[in-house]
Scaffold this motif. Structure first.
Motif, PDB file in Angstrom:
ATOM      1  N   LEU A  94     -39.446  39.675 -22.797  1.00 22.73           N
ATOM      2  CA  LEU A  94     -40.218  40.376 -23.822  1.00 22.73           C
ATOM      3  C   LEU A  94     -39.944  41.874 -23.778  1.00 22.73           C
ATOM      4  O   LEU A  94     -39.686  42.508 -24.815  1.00 22.73           O
ATOM      5  CB  LEU A  94     -41.709  40.102 -23.620  1.00 22.73           C
ATOM      6  CG  LEU A  94     -42.676  40.912 -24.486  1.00 22.73           C
ATOM      7  CD1 LEU A  94     -42.485  40.572 -25.957  1.00 22.73           C
ATOM      8  CD2 LEU A  94     -44.112  40.675 -24.065  1.00 22.73           C
ATOM      9  N   LEU A  95     -39.971  42.467 -22.578  1.00 22.91           N
ATOM     10  CA  LEU A  95     -39.744  43.902 -22.454  1.00 22.91           C
ATOM     11  C   LEU A  95     -38.323  44.282 -22.845  1.00 22.91           C
ATOM     12  O   LEU A  95     -38.097  45.284 -23.535  1.00 22.91           O
ATOM     13  CB  LEU A  95     -40.039  44.349 -21.022  1.00 22.91           C
ATOM     14  CG  LEU A  95     -41.473  44.140 -20.533  1.00 22.91           C
ATOM     15  CD1 LEU A  95     -41.607  44.573 -19.085  1.00 22.91           C
ATOM     16  CD2 LEU A  95     -42.461  44.889 -21.410  1.00 22.91           C
ATOM     17  N   ILE A  96     -37.353  43.478 -22.413  1.00 18.28           N
ATOM     18  CA  ILE A  96     -35.960  43.766 -22.762  1.00 18.28           C
ATOM     19  C   ILE A  96     -35.748  43.634 -24.267  1.00 18.28           C
ATOM     20  O   ILE A  96     -35.032  44.430 -24.895  1.00 18.28           O
ATOM     21  CB  ILE A  96     -35.021  42.837 -21.981  1.00 18.28           C
ATOM     22  CG1 ILE A  96     -35.120  43.130 -20.478  1.00 18.28           C
ATOM     23  CG2 ILE A  96     -33.579  42.999 -22.454  1.00 18.28           C
ATOM     24  CD1 ILE A  96     -34.339  42.163 -19.612  1.00 18.28           C
ATOM     25  N   SER A  97     -36.379  42.648 -24.875  1.00 18.80           N
ATOM     26  CA  SER A  97     -36.227  42.440 -26.316  1.00 18.80           C
ATOM     27  C   SER A  97     -36.811  43.599 -27.116  1.00 18.80           C
ATOM     28  O   SER A  97     -36.256  43.982 -28.151  1.00 18.80           O
ATOM     29  CB  SER A  97     -36.898  41.125 -26.725  1.00 18.80           C
ATOM     30  OG  SER A  97     -36.307  40.033 -26.059  1.00 18.80           O
ATOM     31  N   ILE A  98     -37.935  44.150 -26.652  1.00 24.27           N
ATOM     32  CA  ILE A  98     -38.522  45.303 -27.345  1.00 24.27           C
ATOM     33  C   ILE A  98     -37.549  46.481 -27.332  1.00 24.27           C
ATOM     34  O   ILE A  98     -37.335  47.153 -28.351  1.00 24.27           O
ATOM     35  CB  ILE A  98     -39.861  45.684 -26.691  1.00 24.27           C
ATOM     36  CG1 ILE A  98     -40.895  44.589 -26.930  1.00 24.27           C
ATOM     37  CG2 ILE A  98     -40.360  47.020 -27.223  1.00 24.27           C
ATOM     38  CD1 ILE A  98     -42.210  44.831 -26.219  1.00 24.27           C
ATOM     39  N   SER A 130     -51.709  34.221 -25.057  1.00 22.60           N
ATOM     40  CA  SER A 130     -51.590  35.493 -25.752  1.00 22.60           C
ATOM     41  C   SER A 130     -50.597  36.370 -24.993  1.00 22.60           C
ATOM     42  O   SER A 130     -50.582  36.379 -23.766  1.00 22.60           O
ATOM     43  CB  SER A 130     -52.945  36.202 -25.844  1.00 22.60           C
ATOM     44  OG  SER A 130     -53.861  35.431 -26.589  1.00 22.60           O
ATOM     45  N   PHE A 131     -49.782  37.092 -25.739  1.00 25.38           N
ATOM     46  CA  PHE A 131     -48.839  37.982 -25.063  1.00 25.38           C
ATOM     47  C   PHE A 131     -49.292  39.426 -25.216  1.00 25.38           C
ATOM     48  O   PHE A 131     -49.963  39.794 -26.170  1.00 25.38           O
ATOM     49  CB  PHE A 131     -47.415  37.808 -25.607  1.00 25.38           C
ATOM     50  CG  PHE A 131     -47.198  38.380 -26.978  1.00 25.38           C
ATOM     51  CD1 PHE A 131     -47.337  37.599 -28.104  1.00 25.38           C
ATOM     52  CD2 PHE A 131     -46.842  39.710 -27.139  1.00 25.38           C
ATOM     53  CE1 PHE A 131     -47.145  38.129 -29.362  1.00 25.38           C
ATOM     54  CE2 PHE A 131     -46.646  40.246 -28.402  1.00 25.38           C
ATOM     55  CZ  PHE A 131     -46.797  39.451 -29.516  1.00 25.38           C
ATOM     56  N   GLY A 132     -48.918  40.225 -24.241  1.00 22.76           N
ATOM     57  CA  GLY A 132     -49.250  41.642 -24.260  1.00 22.76           C
ATOM     58  C   GLY A 132     -48.196  42.431 -23.507  1.00 22.76           C
ATOM     59  O   GLY A 132     -47.666  41.972 -22.502  1.00 22.76           O
ATOM     60  N   VAL A 133     -47.904  43.611 -24.000  1.00 24.12           N
ATOM     61  CA  VAL A 133     -46.868  44.430 -23.378  1.00 24.12           C
ATOM     62  C   VAL A 133     -47.342  44.967 -22.033  1.00 24.12           C
ATOM     63  O   VAL A 133     -46.597  44.986 -21.053  1.00 24.12           O
ATOM     64  CB  VAL A 133     -46.457  45.577 -24.320  1.00 24.12           C
ATOM     65  CG1 VAL A 133     -45.442  46.483 -23.654  1.00 24.12           C
ATOM     66  CG2 VAL A 133     -45.894  45.018 -25.623  1.00 24.12           C
ATOM     67  N   SER A 134     -48.594  45.427 -21.975  1.00 21.04           N
ATOM     68  CA  SER A 134     -49.090  46.004 -20.719  1.00 21.04           C
ATOM     69  C   SER A 134     -49.143  44.966 -19.610  1.00 21.04           C
ATOM     70  O   SER A 134     -48.761  45.241 -18.464  1.00 21.04           O
ATOM     71  CB  SER A 134     -50.475  46.614 -20.936  1.00 21.04           C
ATOM     72  OG  SER A 134     -51.401  45.615 -21.342  1.00 21.04           O
ATOM     73  N   GLY A 158     -34.425  45.576 -29.489  1.00 23.74           N
ATOM     74  CA  GLY A 158     -34.759  45.554 -30.914  1.00 23.74           C
ATOM     75  C   GLY A 158     -34.847  46.948 -31.497  1.00 23.74           C
ATOM     76  O   GLY A 158     -34.323  47.225 -32.587  1.00 23.74           O
ATOM     77  N   GLY A 159     -35.526  47.859 -30.782  1.00 23.22           N
ATOM     78  CA  GLY A 159     -35.599  49.234 -31.250  1.00 23.22           C
ATOM     79  C   GLY A 159     -34.239  49.908 -31.275  1.00 23.22           C
ATOM     80  O   GLY A 159     -33.927  50.669 -32.203  1.00 23.22           O
ATOM     81  N   LEU A 160     -33.409  49.634 -30.272  1.00 24.60           N
ATOM     82  CA  LEU A 160     -32.070  50.224 -30.221  1.00 24.60           C
ATOM     83  C   LEU A 160     -31.200  49.729 -31.381  1.00 24.60           C
ATOM     84  O   LEU A 160     -30.525  50.523 -32.043  1.00 24.60           O
ATOM     85  CB  LEU A 160     -31.416  49.898 -28.884  1.00 24.60           C
ATOM     86  CG  LEU A 160     -29.992  50.418 -28.676  1.00 24.60           C
ATOM     87  CD1 LEU A 160     -29.970  51.933 -28.720  1.00 24.60           C
ATOM     88  CD2 LEU A 160     -29.421  49.902 -27.360  1.00 24.60           C
TER      89      LEU A 160
END
Length: 216
Positions: free
Chosen positions: A118-122, A28-32, A125-127
């Motif tokens: 994952l963090l860089i992609s978030i 499972s993946f999670g941002v925190s 993606g928003g940018l």
């Protein structure tokens, strides 16, 4: 809300990401959790280097046996003698089947580089979404909704956001996951703890929003 994707398109996209990540990594993946591991990358890298020394269960078992023998010493053991007139019992096959227990490597956390990706992609993606839709601009507050409902004072706004961030981080660690870990992955796997956690923090958000917009 016409400038955003419809709710069903976002739901399908999140479901595809969650299912693909689960099938390919069995995790499972999670941002925190990703953020915590990236911040402590030195410690995580040391753990990964230690895990690389034991690529299979047999090597791990042999290393543990050698460490135990070095610390406690070896004890010679003789097999029990069968009573007179009876044949000794046959030795059972002690090697466990591959399907009986999962491999140790499958229980290890995802590689650290994937958490950073994952963090860089978030962020990217928003940018990209903001730039391509023409809505990208730098802001130093939470928008008119926050100013009208909570406060318009810059110092008070920063203080409230700081305290809110600390509480979110504390609650995330206390609950063992955030909305992505519990809400997307945990609930998708029907884990009771994730269902309870998701109900609690979403229910709390509904109550607080109602108090802010209707009562206060």
């Amino acid at each position: 809300m016409s400038d955003y994707w419809p709710w069903w398109a976002g739901a399908i996209g999140l479901a595809l990401v969650t299912i693909n990540h689960t099938l390919t990594t069995d995790r499972s993946f999670g941002v925190s959790s990703a953020w915590d591991r990236v911040l402590h990358w030195r410690r995580e890298r040391q753990l990964e280097e230690m895990d690389e020394e034991f690529t299979d269960d047999q090597a791990l078992a042999e290393a543990l046996a050698a460490a135990t023998a070095e610390h406690f010493g070896t004890v010679a053991s003789t097999p029990p003698q069968a009573p007179y007139g009876m044949s000794p019992p046959l030795e059972a096959d002690t090697e466990p089947a591959a399907s009986e227990s999962p491999a140790a490597t499958s229980l290890r956390p995802a590689p650290l580089v994937t958490q950073a990706a994952l963090l860089i992609s978030i962020f990217l993606g928003g940018l990209i979404a903001a730039v391509t839709s023409g809505r990208f601009h730098l802001r130093y507050d939470m928008g008119p909704g926050f100013r009208n409902v909570v406060t318009a004072n810059p110092a008070t706004m920063v203080a409230l956001l700081f305290v809110g961030g600390v509480l979110v981080g504390f609650g995330t660690r206390l609950a063992g996951g955030c909305s992505s870990g519990h809400g997307l992955n945990g609930c998708g796997r029907l884990r009771p703890v994730s269902i309870v956690a998701t109900a609690v923090f979403f229910g709390t958000a509904v109550v607080v929003s109602f108090l802010l917009w209707k009562v206060i």
